[in-house]
Design a protein around this motif. Structure first.
Motif, PDB file in Angstrom:
ATOM      1  N   GLY A 149      75.556  38.599 -53.990  1.00 47.01           N
ATOM      2  CA  GLY A 149      75.077  39.923 -53.603  1.00 47.01           C
ATOM      3  C   GLY A 149      73.760  39.887 -52.863  1.00 47.01           C
ATOM      4  O   GLY A 149      73.561  40.605 -51.880  1.00 47.01           O
ATOM      5  N   LYS A 150      72.841  39.039 -53.323  1.00 50.69           N
ATOM      6  CA  LYS A 150      71.541  38.937 -52.646  1.00 50.69           C
ATOM      7  C   LYS A 150      71.695  38.410 -51.225  1.00 50.69           C
ATOM      8  O   LYS A 150      71.074  38.920 -50.292  1.00 50.69           O
ATOM      9  CB  LYS A 150      70.614  38.037 -53.444  1.00 50.69           C
ATOM     10  N   ALA A 151      72.530  37.391 -51.064  1.00 50.91           N
ATOM     11  CA  ALA A 151      72.742  36.835 -49.721  1.00 50.91           C
ATOM     12  C   ALA A 151      73.449  37.839 -48.826  1.00 50.91           C
ATOM     13  O   ALA A 151      73.114  37.968 -47.639  1.00 50.91           O
ATOM     14  CB  ALA A 151      73.545  35.548 -49.814  1.00 50.91           C
ATOM     15  N   TYR A 205      74.998  31.567 -52.538  1.00 44.28           N
ATOM     16  CA  TYR A 205      74.399  32.189 -51.356  1.00 44.28           C
ATOM     17  C   TYR A 205      75.271  31.999 -50.112  1.00 44.28           C
ATOM     18  O   TYR A 205      75.354  32.890 -49.276  1.00 44.28           O
ATOM     19  CB  TYR A 205      73.001  31.619 -51.114  1.00 44.28           C
ATOM     20  N   ILE A 206      75.940  30.865 -50.016  1.00 46.86           N
ATOM     21  CA  ILE A 206      76.802  30.599 -48.857  1.00 46.86           C
ATOM     22  C   ILE A 206      77.979  31.573 -48.844  1.00 46.86           C
ATOM     23  O   ILE A 206      78.337  32.105 -47.792  1.00 46.86           O
ATOM     24  CB  ILE A 206      77.320  29.144 -48.904  1.00 46.86           C
ATOM     25  N   THR A 207      78.551  31.818 -50.014  1.00 45.74           N
ATOM     26  CA  THR A 207      79.672  32.756 -50.106  1.00 45.74           C
ATOM     27  C   THR A 207      79.236  34.158 -49.688  1.00 45.74           C
ATOM     28  O   THR A 207      79.956  34.855 -48.977  1.00 45.74           O
ATOM     29  CB  THR A 207      80.224  32.783 -51.542  1.00 45.74           C
ATOM     30  N   GLY A 208      78.063  34.575 -50.106  1.00 48.84           N
ATOM     31  CA  GLY A 208      77.542  35.887 -49.722  1.00 48.84           C
ATOM     32  C   GLY A 208      77.297  35.999 -48.234  1.00 48.84           C
ATOM     33  O   GLY A 208      77.590  37.022 -47.618  1.00 48.84           O
ATOM     34  N   LEU A 209      76.767  34.944 -47.650  1.00 48.82           N
ATOM     35  CA  LEU A 209      76.516  34.947 -46.213  1.00 48.82           C
ATOM     36  C   LEU A 209      77.821  35.026 -45.431  1.00 48.82           C
ATOM     37  O   LEU A 209      77.945  35.807 -44.480  1.00 48.82           O
ATOM     38  CB  LEU A 209      75.732  33.701 -45.816  1.00 48.82           C
ATOM     39  N   TYR A 224      80.375  43.215 -60.519  1.00 49.90           N
ATOM     40  CA  TYR A 224      80.977  42.091 -61.221  1.00 49.90           C
ATOM     41  C   TYR A 224      79.986  40.941 -61.446  1.00 49.90           C
ATOM     42  O   TYR A 224      80.394  39.821 -61.709  1.00 49.90           O
ATOM     43  CB  TYR A 224      82.214  41.602 -60.478  1.00 49.90           C
ATOM     44  N   ASP A 225      78.709  41.215 -61.343  1.00 44.98           N
ATOM     45  CA  ASP A 225      77.617  40.280 -61.666  1.00 44.98           C
ATOM     46  C   ASP A 225      77.611  38.991 -60.853  1.00 44.98           C
ATOM     47  O   ASP A 225      77.355  37.910 -61.380  1.00 44.98           O
ATOM     48  CB  ASP A 225      77.627  39.935 -63.166  1.00 44.98           C
ATOM     49  N   PHE A 226      77.875  39.089 -59.564  1.00 45.49           N
ATOM     50  CA  PHE A 226      77.705  37.959 -58.658  1.00 45.49           C
ATOM     51  C   PHE A 226      76.360  38.140 -57.960  1.00 45.49           C
ATOM     52  O   PHE A 226      76.286  38.585 -56.818  1.00 45.49           O
ATOM     53  CB  PHE A 226      78.845  37.882 -57.644  1.00 45.49           C
ATOM     54  N   ASP A 227      75.290  37.801 -58.669  1.00 48.16           N
ATOM     55  CA  ASP A 227      73.950  38.098 -58.181  1.00 48.16           C
ATOM     56  C   ASP A 227      73.574  37.322 -56.927  1.00 48.16           C
ATOM     57  O   ASP A 227      73.043  37.894 -55.969  1.00 48.16           O
ATOM     58  CB  ASP A 227      72.921  37.830 -59.277  1.00 48.16           C
ATOM     59  N   ASN A 286      81.411  28.115 -54.444  1.00 49.44           N
ATOM     60  CA  ASN A 286      81.441  28.788 -55.721  1.00 49.44           C
ATOM     61  C   ASN A 286      81.515  30.293 -55.474  1.00 49.44           C
ATOM     62  O   ASN A 286      81.020  30.787 -54.464  1.00 49.44           O
ATOM     63  CB  ASN A 286      80.167  28.421 -56.481  1.00 49.44           C
ATOM     64  N   LYS A 287      82.112  31.037 -56.382  1.00 46.81           N
ATOM     65  CA  LYS A 287      82.192  32.484 -56.192  1.00 46.81           C
ATOM     66  C   LYS A 287      80.813  33.132 -56.186  1.00 46.81           C
ATOM     67  O   LYS A 287      80.608  34.131 -55.542  1.00 46.81           O
ATOM     68  CB  LYS A 287      83.035  33.110 -57.302  1.00 46.81           C
ATOM     69  N   ASN A 288      79.881  32.572 -56.914  1.00 50.00           N
ATOM     70  CA  ASN A 288      78.546  33.140 -56.997  1.00 50.00           C
ATOM     71  C   ASN A 288      77.553  32.184 -56.342  1.00 50.00           C
ATOM     72  O   ASN A 288      76.819  31.464 -57.004  1.00 50.00           O
ATOM     73  CB  ASN A 288      78.172  33.395 -58.462  1.00 50.00           C
TER      74      ASN A 288
END
Length: 87
Positions: free
Chosen positions: A65-67, A7-11, A59-62, A3-5
């Protein structure tokens, strides 16, 4: 799957620039400027991660962003401990 938002995507996004920095450091290891500053490619990668992080939060991908923020700071600490020896 990714998904765009999430934790895996952020990592995964946080690992792109450090991986490129690792490749750049490998190919530039015989350059005298890089030898004098061994952590420079990794610090540039961290700056690029933080710049990307700004746009991710804009763009509000919280979750992403956190990951990405957590992975970026873990990478910064690892680079400091491994490459950035205090003399």
């Amino acid at each position: 799957m990714l998904n765009k938002n999430s934790y895996i995507t952020g990592l995964l996004a946080a690992l792109i620039f450090p991986a490129l920095a690792c490749v750049a450091a490998y190919y530039l290891r015989y350059n005298t400027d890089i030898i004098n500053r061994p952590a420079l490619p990794y610090l540039i990668a961290t700056a690029l991660n933080l710049l990307a992080l700004r746009f991710i939060f804009k763009y509000d991908f919280d979750k992403t962003g956190k990951a990405m923020m957590a992975a970026t700071f873990i990478i910064m600490i690892a680079v400091f401990l491994i490459k950035g020896h205090i003399r």
